[in-house]
Design a protein around this motif. Structure first.
Motif, PDB file in Angstrom:
ATOM      1  N   CYS A  14       0.823  -1.214   0.000  1.00 57.93           N
ATOM      2  CA  CYS A  14       0.000   0.000   0.000  1.00 57.93           C
ATOM      3  C   CYS A  14       0.854   1.260   0.000  1.00 57.93           C
ATOM      4  CB  CYS A  14      -0.956   0.026   1.207  1.00 57.93           C
ATOM      5  SG  CYS A  14      -2.373  -1.068   1.056  1.00 57.93           S
ATOM      6  N   MET A  54      -5.696   0.213  -3.357  1.00 62.19           N
ATOM      7  CA  MET A  54      -4.673   1.251  -3.364  1.00 62.19           C
ATOM      8  C   MET A  54      -4.294   1.578  -4.803  1.00 62.19           C
ATOM      9  SD  MET A  54      -2.918   3.123  -1.090  1.00 62.19           S
ATOM     10  CE  MET A  54      -3.176   4.560  -2.106  1.00 62.19           C
ATOM     11  N   TYR A 126      -4.529  -0.120   4.361  1.00 62.90           N
ATOM     12  CA  TYR A 126      -4.953  -1.521   4.394  1.00 62.90           C
ATOM     13  C   TYR A 126      -5.867  -1.741   5.593  1.00 62.90           C
ATOM     14  CZ  TYR A 126      -4.556  -6.619   4.081  1.00 62.90           C
ATOM     15  OH  TYR A 126      -4.819  -7.958   3.951  1.00 62.90           O
ATOM     16  N   PHE A 131      -7.847   5.103   1.460  1.00 64.79           N
ATOM     17  CA  PHE A 131      -6.826   5.099   0.419  1.00 64.79           C
ATOM     18  C   PHE A 131      -6.564   6.498  -0.121  1.00 64.79           C
ATOM     19  CE2 PHE A 131      -8.787   0.932   0.624  1.00 64.79           C
ATOM     20  CZ  PHE A 131      -7.673   0.142   0.837  1.00 64.79           C
TER      21      PHE A 131
END
Length: 149
Positions: A14, A54, A126, A131
């Motif tokens: 991520c 992501m 995560y 995001f």
């Protein structure tokens, strides 16, 4: 001078691949030549692409990281990179413990490159599921990092 920078988070799916992709795109737009990579302190996702949500958030802003694959940080990285940038304090502590006595790389937090005392780490999307928020912060940090180079 070409700067060699490694971005590090926990699993390398991520935050750190996003930082790599964002800095790469912004550096290219500025004509800066950098050698960039990303890695995780853990080995859970080695070989995996960045996390789908992501990637979706990054792609919506024009960043492509589909070719990146997770890897684990290694002691050799401390000699290969000038700067290793951790996404949070735990990653930084893990890197400090892993660093060889003669490692040349400077260790920094990603948020060292923004002027905000409230932003001390890049939250892990995560777990937070934010995001876009992580990407907002990474973009601001990337701008600050590139100004300092």
């Amino acid at each position: 001078m070409t700067h060699r920078i490694l971005f590090v988070c926990l699993g390398n799916i991520c935050r750190s691949p996003t930082a790599e992709a964002v800095v790469r795109a912004k550096a290219e737009a500025l004509g800066q030549i950098l050698v960039l990579d990303s890695a995780g302190t853990g080995n859970w996702h080695v070989g995996a692409p960045p996390y789908g949500p992501m990637q979706d958030a990054a792609r919506a802003r024009g960043y492509d990281m589909s070719d990146l694959r997770a890897r684990q940080v290694s002691p050799e990285d401390f000699g290969l990179f000038d700067l290793i940038v951790a996404m949070d304090a735990q990653n930084l502590a893990d890197l400090t413990n892993l660093a060889p006595a003669k490692g040349a790389a400077q260790l920094r937090l990603m948020t060292d490159f923004v002027l905000s005392p409230d932003e001390t780490h890049v939250p892990d999307p995560y777990f937070t599921r934010d995001f876009d928020g992580a990407l907002d912060l990474i973009e601001r940090c990337a701008d600050g990092l590139l100004r300092q180079l």
